[in-house]
Design a protein around this motif. Structure first.
Motif, short mmCIF file in Angstrom:
data_model
loop_
_atom_site.label_atom_id
_atom_site.label_comp_id
_atom_site.label_asym_id
_atom_site.label_seq_id
_atom_site.Cartn_x
_atom_site.Cartn_y
_atom_site.Cartn_z
N LYS A 32 -6.28 -9.55 -35.87
CA LYS A 32 -7.69 -9.85 -35.98
C LYS A 32 -8.26 -9.82 -34.50
CE LYS A 32 -11.32 -13.46 -37.22
NZ LYS A 32 -12.17 -12.61 -36.64
N SER A 33 -7.60 -10.25 -33.39
CA SER A 33 -8.18 -9.96 -32.07
C SER A 33 -8.18 -8.33 -31.72
CB SER A 33 -7.13 -10.69 -31.04
OG SER A 33 -7.30 -12.05 -31.24
N ASP B 212 -11.19 -7.14 -33.58
CA ASP B 212 -12.53 -7.73 -33.01
C ASP B 212 -12.59 -6.87 -31.55
OD1 ASP B 212 -12.80 -9.58 -34.58
OD2 ASP B 212 -12.15 -11.31 -33.67
N GLU B 213 -11.66 -6.34 -30.74
CA GLU B 213 -11.95 -5.58 -29.57
C GLU B 213 -12.06 -4.36 -29.93
OE1 GLU B 213 -11.33 -5.66 -25.29
OE2 GLU B 213 -11.87 -7.23 -26.92
N VAL C 177 -14.35 -3.53 -32.42
CA VAL C 177 -15.91 -3.59 -32.70
C VAL C 177 -16.52 -3.85 -31.42
CG1 VAL C 177 -17.41 -5.15 -33.79
CG2 VAL C 177 -15.31 -4.48 -35.02
N LYS C 178 -15.91 -4.56 -30.58
CA LYS C 178 -16.63 -4.85 -29.37
C LYS C 178 -16.79 -3.51 -28.38
CE LYS C 178 -15.10 -7.03 -25.40
NZ LYS C 178 -14.35 -7.79 -24.57
N GLU D 16 -10.82 -9.47 -42.38
CA GLU D 16 -10.65 -10.16 -41.31
C GLU D 16 -10.33 -11.81 -41.72
OE1 GLU D 16 -13.84 -9.47 -37.81
OE2 GLU D 16 -14.64 -9.63 -39.75
#
Length: 100
Positions: free
Chosen positions: A49-50, A53-54, A56-57, A72
């Motif tokens: 998940k991390s 998320d990274e 996407v960031k 997710e």
């Protein structure tokens, strides 16, 4: 943004959070849905998940809004659709099951 530049942002995000066994598959000419598939593994559901998320960031920082993010909640296999580049982040056992 070109596929090449988007690829660089994705790879940077994966390296930032130490994704494992990163592979790229060029699918230009094989499908119309994307130019590049990027597959990576995480060590746990939280890590998967991390990593997603990274990705996407990093994409948002580059001005690319994801078309969708799937998986997710369970975080065993998360798909991040960035248009020309689709990123799959998954647990090793899921990846092994599908032979990826």
């Amino acid at each position: 943004m070109t596929t090449s530049k988007l690829r660089q942002h994705v790879i940077s995000a994966l390296e930032e959070l130490k994704a494992k066994d990163v592979r790229e598959i060029d699918v230009r000419g094989r499908t119309s849905i994307a130019d590049l598939l990027v597959i990576a593994s995480g060590t746990s559901a939280r890590h998967v998940k991390s990593i997603a998320d990274e990705v996407v960031k990093f994409a948002k920082k580059a001005g690319v809004m994801p078309l969708g993010v799937e998986g997710e909640h369970e975080a065993e296999w998360v798909l991040v659709d960035l248009g020309d580049v689709i990123v799959h982040v998954m647990l090793p056992r899921i990846r092994e099951f599908y032979g990826l």
